[in-house]
Write a protein that holds these residues in place. Structure first.
Motif, mmCIF file in Angstrom:
data_model
loop_
_atom_site.group_PDB
_atom_site.id
_atom_site.type_symbol
_atom_site.label_atom_id
_atom_site.label_comp_id
_atom_site.label_asym_id
_atom_site.label_seq_id
_atom_site.Cartn_x
_atom_site.Cartn_y
_atom_site.Cartn_z
ATOM 1 N N PRO A 100 44.413 27.803 41.371
ATOM 2 C CA PRO A 100 43.973 29.075 41.938
ATOM 3 C C PRO A 100 42.950 28.852 43.050
ATOM 4 C CG PRO A 100 42.888 28.690 39.849
ATOM 5 C CD PRO A 100 43.875 27.578 40.029
ATOM 6 N N GLN A 101 42.934 29.808 43.983
ATOM 7 C CA GLN A 101 42.005 29.735 45.105
ATOM 8 C C GLN A 101 41.486 31.136 45.412
ATOM 9 O OE1 GLN A 101 43.689 27.783 48.496
ATOM 10 N NE2 GLN A 101 44.308 25.976 47.337
ATOM 11 N N GLU A 121 31.170 32.299 48.662
ATOM 12 C CA GLU A 121 31.669 31.394 47.625
ATOM 13 C C GLU A 121 33.159 31.202 47.824
ATOM 14 O OE1 GLU A 121 30.139 31.692 43.487
ATOM 15 O OE2 GLU A 121 32.249 32.073 42.986
ATOM 16 N N THR A 122 33.644 29.957 47.566
ATOM 17 C CA THR A 122 35.074 29.637 47.658
ATOM 18 C C THR A 122 35.450 28.745 46.480
ATOM 19 O OG1 THR A 122 34.648 27.705 49.027
ATOM 20 C CG2 THR A 122 35.156 29.763 50.181
ATOM 21 N N LEU A 123 36.708 28.808 46.075
ATOM 22 C CA LEU A 123 37.260 27.929 45.035
ATOM 23 C C LEU A 123 38.490 27.273 45.638
ATOM 24 C CD1 LEU A 123 37.577 26.828 42.132
ATOM 25 C CD2 LEU A 123 38.907 28.876 41.626
ATOM 26 N N VAL A 124 38.458 25.949 45.738
ATOM 27 C CA VAL A 124 39.586 25.172 46.279
ATOM 28 C C VAL A 124 39.730 23.931 45.410
ATOM 29 C CG1 VAL A 124 40.481 23.921 48.282
ATOM 30 C CG2 VAL A 124 39.127 25.992 48.606
ATOM 31 N N VAL A 127 37.251 23.268 42.521
ATOM 32 C CA VAL A 127 35.827 23.063 42.797
ATOM 33 C C VAL A 127 35.293 24.312 43.489
ATOM 34 C CG1 VAL A 127 34.126 21.637 43.983
ATOM 35 C CG2 VAL A 127 36.180 20.576 43.033
ATOM 36 N N VAL A 128 34.138 24.819 42.981
ATOM 37 C CA VAL A 128 33.510 26.004 43.562
ATOM 38 C C VAL A 128 32.413 25.526 44.507
ATOM 39 C CG1 VAL A 128 32.154 28.068 43.086
ATOM 40 C CG2 VAL A 128 33.971 27.391 41.521
ATOM 41 N N HIS A 129 32.457 26.039 45.745
ATOM 42 C CA HIS A 129 31.414 25.773 46.737
ATOM 43 C C HIS A 129 30.829 27.133 47.108
ATOM 44 C CE1 HIS A 129 32.592 21.580 47.475
ATOM 45 N NE2 HIS A 129 33.848 21.999 47.376
ATOM 46 N N GLY A 130 29.480 27.215 47.155
ATOM 47 C CA GLY A 130 28.892 28.487 47.527
ATOM 48 C C GLY A 130 27.441 28.352 47.904
ATOM 49 N N ALA A 148 30.252 23.553 41.788
ATOM 50 C CA ALA A 148 30.540 23.548 40.353
ATOM 51 C C ALA A 148 31.973 23.102 40.145
ATOM 52 C CB ALA A 148 30.328 24.943 39.765
ATOM 53 N N ASP A 149 32.179 22.198 39.170
ATOM 54 C CA ASP A 149 33.537 21.767 38.787
ATOM 55 C C ASP A 149 33.520 21.374 37.318
ATOM 56 O OD1 ASP A 149 32.454 19.220 38.672
ATOM 57 O OD2 ASP A 149 33.183 18.645 40.645
#
Length: 198
Positions: A100-101, A121-124, A127-130, A148-149
């Motif tokens: 999911p993204q 914030e993004t999820l790729v 892994v969450v980057h924000g 966060a992962d």
């Protein structure tokens, strides 16, 4: 009868009271009273009440109504229900995205209240980057950058940008109240000397 007895006793009592008593022994003139005549009690008779004859009451036998006619209807025809249709339940798996993204961001800057904040914030690839930032009351901007992962967990780095504005407080001047001075004048009486002070 009772009333007549009271009347007679009243007369006798009045005669006894009316006789004068001679304390010196002199004889009093002879007084004679005739005894009262008693009235005969009136004859009271009651006639026996007349009984009224009871009214003749008669009841006529109720008339019977003719028996109602019974109407018979033909029984309704039964309609055969259609045969049940077999419905096969098929379990459909919900769609699943193995990777999911998403991505979102927002920001607020209000010059009237001084409120300023942003977040993204993004999820790729799991892994969450924000990051988010906000304006502190001292005028600096605090920015938090995080990742966060599943392997490393939540990690954040906090930065502070800008110089804190230091407010210099001016000392308050204390003003003491000065009492008002009122001149009071005295008039001297004529011929009175104040002893050389003028």
């Amino acid at each position: 009868m009772f009333a007549q007895t009271l009347f007679v006793l009243g007369l006798i009592l009045s005669v006894v009271v009316a006789i004068p008593i001679d304390p010196y022994g002199l004889s009093a003139p002879a007084i004679s009273y005739a005894s009262p005549k008693l009235l005969a009690a009136p004859a009271i008779s009651y006639a026996a009440p007349k009984l009224l004859a009871a009214p003749a009451i008669s009841y006529a036998a109720p008339k019977l109504l003719a028996a109602p006619t019974i109407v018979q209807h033909a029984a309704p025809a039964l309609i055969a229900a259609p045969a049940p249709v077999a419905v096969a339940k098929v379990a459909v798996a919900e769609p699943y995205d193995p990777n999911p993204q998403y991505s979102f961001s927002y920001g607020v800057t209000d010059h009237h209240t001084g409120d300023s904040k942003q977040q993204e914030e993004t999820l790729v690839n799991g892994v969450v980057h924000g990051s988010y930032s906000l304006a502190e009351p001292d005028g600096t901007i605090r920015k938090v950058t995080y990742t966060a992962d599943k392997i490393n967990g939540f990690n954040a780095v906090v930065e502070k940008k800008g110089v804190a504005a230091v407010a210099i407080a001016k000392p308050a001047l204390a003003v003491a109240a000065v009492p008002a001075i009122t001149k009071i004048g005295y008039a001297s009486a004529p011929g009175l000397s104040l002893g050389g002070y003028h």
